[in-house]
Design a protein around this motif. Structure first.
Motif, PDB file in Angstrom:
ATOM      1  N   GLU A 198       0.848  -1.191   0.000  1.00 32.24           N
ATOM      2  CA  GLU A 198       0.000   0.000   0.000  1.00 32.24           C
ATOM      3  C   GLU A 198       0.887   1.245   0.000  1.00 32.24           C
ATOM      4  O   GLU A 198       2.037   1.194   0.439  1.00 32.24           O
ATOM      5  N   HIS A 199       0.330   2.367  -0.485  1.00 28.50           N
ATOM      6  CA  HIS A 199       1.092   3.616  -0.496  1.00 28.50           C
ATOM      7  C   HIS A 199       1.577   3.938   0.914  1.00 28.50           C
ATOM      8  O   HIS A 199       0.852   3.777   1.893  1.00 28.50           O
ATOM      9  N   HIS A 200       2.803   4.410   0.993  1.00 27.15           N
ATOM     10  CA  HIS A 200       3.385   4.845   2.257  1.00 27.15           C
ATOM     11  C   HIS A 200       4.515   5.819   1.957  1.00 27.15           C
ATOM     12  O   HIS A 200       4.944   5.957   0.820  1.00 27.15           O
ATOM     13  N   ASP A 201       4.966   6.492   2.981  1.00 33.88           N
ATOM     14  CA  ASP A 201       6.091   7.408   2.867  1.00 33.88           C
ATOM     15  C   ASP A 201       7.234   6.847   3.708  1.00 33.88           C
ATOM     16  O   ASP A 201       7.083   5.797   4.350  1.00 33.88           O
ATOM     17  N   HIS A 202       8.378   7.519   3.684  1.00 36.53           N
ATOM     18  CA  HIS A 202       9.561   6.981   4.345  1.00 36.53           C
ATOM     19  C   HIS A 202      10.232   8.003   5.258  1.00 36.53           C
ATOM     20  O   HIS A 202      10.360   9.171   4.899  1.00 36.53           O
ATOM     21  N   LEU A 203      10.685   7.507   6.407  1.00 33.66           N
ATOM     22  CA  LEU A 203      11.609   8.226   7.271  1.00 33.66           C
ATOM     23  C   LEU A 203      12.943   7.520   7.088  1.00 33.66           C
ATOM     24  O   LEU A 203      13.005   6.295   7.192  1.00 33.66           O
ATOM     25  N   ILE A 204      14.002   8.266   6.816  1.00 36.92           N
ATOM     26  CA  ILE A 204      15.318   7.670   6.645  1.00 36.92           C
ATOM     27  C   ILE A 204      16.226   8.211   7.741  1.00 36.92           C
ATOM     28  O   ILE A 204      16.471   9.418   7.824  1.00 36.92           O
ATOM     29  N   ASP A 205      16.697   7.316   8.599  1.00 39.35           N
ATOM     30  CA  ASP A 205      17.590   7.687   9.688  1.00 39.35           C
ATOM     31  C   ASP A 205      18.971   7.939   9.087  1.00 39.35           C
ATOM     32  O   ASP A 205      19.597   7.023   8.557  1.00 39.35           O
ATOM     33  N   VAL A 206      19.450   9.187   9.165  1.00 38.47           N
ATOM     34  CA  VAL A 206      20.707   9.552   8.515  1.00 38.47           C
ATOM     35  C   VAL A 206      21.922   8.947   9.206  1.00 38.47           C
ATOM     36  O   VAL A 206      22.999   8.871   8.612  1.00 38.47           O
ATOM     37  N   GLU A 207      21.763   8.505  10.440  1.00 36.88           N
ATOM     38  CA  GLU A 207      22.898   7.919  11.148  1.00 36.88           C
ATOM     39  C   GLU A 207      22.978   6.406  10.952  1.00 36.88           C
ATOM     40  O   GLU A 207      24.038   5.861  10.708  1.00 36.88           O
ATOM     41  N   SER A 208      21.842   5.726  11.033  1.00 37.60           N
ATOM     42  CA  SER A 208      21.856   4.261  10.932  1.00 37.60           C
ATOM     43  C   SER A 208      21.548   3.759   9.527  1.00 37.60           C
ATOM     44  O   SER A 208      21.846   2.623   9.186  1.00 37.60           O
ATOM     45  N   GLY A 209      20.910   4.607   8.718  1.00 38.43           N
ATOM     46  CA  GLY A 209      20.485   4.177   7.391  1.00 38.43           C
ATOM     47  C   GLY A 209      19.155   3.433   7.409  1.00 38.43           C
ATOM     48  O   GLY A 209      18.657   3.021   6.363  1.00 38.43           O
ATOM     49  N   ASP A 210      18.562   3.246   8.587  1.00 38.78           N
ATOM     50  CA  ASP A 210      17.269   2.564   8.687  1.00 38.78           C
ATOM     51  C   ASP A 210      16.212   3.323   7.905  1.00 38.78           C
ATOM     52  O   ASP A 210      16.203   4.560   7.890  1.00 38.78           O
ATOM     53  N   VAL A 211      15.325   2.566   7.258  1.00 40.98           N
ATOM     54  CA  VAL A 211      14.216   3.142   6.510  1.00 40.98           C
ATOM     55  C   VAL A 211      12.936   2.698   7.194  1.00 40.98           C
ATOM     56  O   VAL A 211      12.684   1.501   7.345  1.00 40.98           O
ATOM     57  N   ILE A 212      12.138   3.666   7.638  1.00 43.09           N
ATOM     58  CA  ILE A 212      10.904   3.380   8.358  1.00 43.09           C
ATOM     59  C   ILE A 212       9.736   3.835   7.493  1.00 43.09           C
ATOM     60  O   ILE A 212       9.695   4.985   7.049  1.00 43.09           O
ATOM     61  N   GLU A 213       8.802   2.926   7.256  1.00 42.10           N
ATOM     62  CA  GLU A 213       7.610   3.262   6.484  1.00 42.10           C
ATOM     63  C   GLU A 213       6.564   3.862   7.408  1.00 42.10           C
ATOM     64  O   GLU A 213       6.429   3.440   8.562  1.00 42.10           O
ATOM     65  N   PHE A 214       5.825   4.845   6.893  1.00 44.71           N
ATOM     66  CA  PHE A 214       4.712   5.383   7.657  1.00 44.71           C
ATOM     67  C   PHE A 214       3.645   5.889   6.694  1.00 44.71           C
ATOM     68  O   PHE A 214       3.895   6.115   5.517  1.00 44.71           O
ATOM     69  N   TYR A 215       2.451   6.048   7.215  1.00 44.71           N
ATOM     70  CA  TYR A 215       1.336   6.591   6.446  1.00 44.71           C
ATOM     71  C   TYR A 215       0.609   7.597   7.324  1.00 44.71           C
ATOM     72  O   TYR A 215       0.343   7.325   8.501  1.00 44.71           O
ATOM     73  N   SER A 216       0.305   8.752   6.774  1.00 40.89           N
ATOM     74  CA  SER A 216      -0.416   9.779   7.512  1.00 40.89           C
ATOM     75  C   SER A 216      -1.543  10.327   6.649  1.00 40.89           C
ATOM     76  O   SER A 216      -1.280  10.948   5.607  1.00 40.89           O
ATOM     77  N   GLU A 217      -2.775  10.112   7.082  1.00 41.18           N
ATOM     78  CA  GLU A 217      -3.920  10.677   6.359  1.00 41.18           C
ATOM     79  C   GLU A 217      -3.839  12.193   6.323  1.00 41.18           C
ATOM     80  O   GLU A 217      -4.213  12.819   5.331  1.00 41.18           O
ATOM     81  N   GLU A 218      -3.335  12.783   7.399  1.00 40.77           N
ATOM     82  CA  GLU A 218      -3.218  14.240   7.468  1.00 40.77           C
ATOM     83  C   GLU A 218      -2.260  14.764   6.390  1.00 40.77           C
ATOM     84  O   GLU A 218      -2.571  15.733   5.682  1.00 40.77           O
ATOM     85  N   ILE A 219      -1.101  14.130   6.242  1.00 45.88           N
ATOM     86  CA  ILE A 219      -0.142  14.544   5.211  1.00 45.88           C
ATOM     87  C   ILE A 219      -0.740  14.348   3.821  1.00 45.88           C
ATOM     88  O   ILE A 219      -0.615  15.220   2.954  1.00 45.88           O
ATOM     89  N   GLU A 220      -1.404  13.234   3.606  1.00 50.22           N
ATOM     90  CA  GLU A 220      -2.021  12.972   2.297  1.00 50.22           C
ATOM     91  C   GLU A 220      -3.053  14.047   1.966  1.00 50.22           C
ATOM     92  O   GLU A 220      -3.107  14.542   0.838  1.00 50.22           O
ATOM     93  N   ALA A 221      -3.869  14.421   2.959  1.00 52.66           N
ATOM     94  CA  ALA A 221      -4.897  15.436   2.742  1.00 52.66           C
ATOM     95  C   ALA A 221      -4.270  16.802   2.433  1.00 52.66           C
ATOM     96  O   ALA A 221      -4.744  17.528   1.554  1.00 52.66           O
ATOM     97  N   ILE A 222      -3.201  17.143   3.135  1.00 49.46           N
ATOM     98  CA  ILE A 222      -2.522  18.417   2.902  1.00 49.46           C
ATOM     99  C   ILE A 222      -1.956  18.461   1.478  1.00 49.46           C
ATOM    100  O   ILE A 222      -2.100  19.464   0.766  1.00 49.46           O
ATOM    101  N   GLN A 223      -1.336  17.373   1.041  1.00 49.76           N
ATOM    102  CA  GLN A 223      -0.781  17.321  -0.313  1.00 49.76           C
ATOM    103  C   GLN A 223      -1.881  17.484  -1.357  1.00 49.76           C
ATOM    104  O   GLN A 223      -1.719  18.215  -2.341  1.00 49.76           O
ATOM    105  N   GLU A 224      -2.995  16.799  -1.167  1.00 56.30           N
ATOM    106  CA  GLU A 224      -4.138  16.908  -2.088  1.00 56.30           C
ATOM    107  C   GLU A 224      -4.653  18.337  -2.130  1.00 56.30           C
ATOM    108  O   GLU A 224      -4.934  18.875  -3.202  1.00 56.30           O
ATOM    109  N   ARG A 225      -4.782  18.964  -0.947  1.00 54.19           N
ATOM    110  CA  ARG A 225      -5.296  20.330  -0.877  1.00 54.19           C
ATOM    111  C   ARG A 225      -4.363  21.298  -1.596  1.00 54.19           C
ATOM    112  O   ARG A 225      -4.806  22.141  -2.375  1.00 54.19           O
TER     113      ARG A 225
END
Length: 143
Positions: free
Chosen positions: A93-120
């Motif tokens: 499913e659609h998701h966005d990413h947080l990338i930890d600049v120190e460890s290189g870890d990639v964390i997936e997340f989804y935010s309805e609020e962010i999606e709505a702001i982008q659409e608006r």
């Protein structure tokens, strides 16, 4: 391997077959490693995981397999700033990413609020979003 991972692996095998690529035991190991991934492995990590399943997997076979799967849009290549390309299944499913600049870890997340702001924002500017990706480069807070 879980039933879900088996179904994913079989789907990836079918994609390779449709491209005329023979399904060898080495490719089964690569596809299994991909299907079981809950993170975003790069080619070297994928090679390492596949070799745990079959020690005969070559790095060249991993590169060729990934290239075909990417070309067929079965996997997505992510090129996060300052790191080698990382891959994930396109069927997620659609998701966005947080990338930890120190460890290189990639964390997936989804935010309805962010999606709505982008659409608006797109709508206010007279556009419809066709596709997008959001990458936030982060560092753990020090308490």
């Amino acid at each position: 391997m879980s039933n879900g991972a088996t179904i994913i692996r079989e789907g990836l095998e079918q994609i390779l077959r449709s491209e005329g690529i023979r399904i060898t035991q080495q490719r089964v190991a690569i596809l299994s490693a991909l299907a079981e991934s809950e993170d975003h492995p790069n080619v070297e990590e994928l090679h390492e995981r596949a070799r745990k399943l079959n020690p005969n997997v070559s790095l060249a076979t991993v590169y060729r397999t990934v290239a075909v799967l990417e070309e067929q849009k079965a996997i997505i290549r992510n090129e996060f700033e300052g790191a080698s390309a990382r891959y994930e299944l396109a069927s997620k499913e659609h998701h966005d990413h947080l990338i930890d600049v120190e460890s290189g870890d990639v964390i997936e997340f989804y935010s309805e609020e962010i999606e709505a702001i982008q659409e608006r924002i797109a709508k206010e500017m007279g556009y419809d979003i066709v596709s997008h990706r959001l990458e936030l480069y982060v560092r753990k807070r020090k308490n």
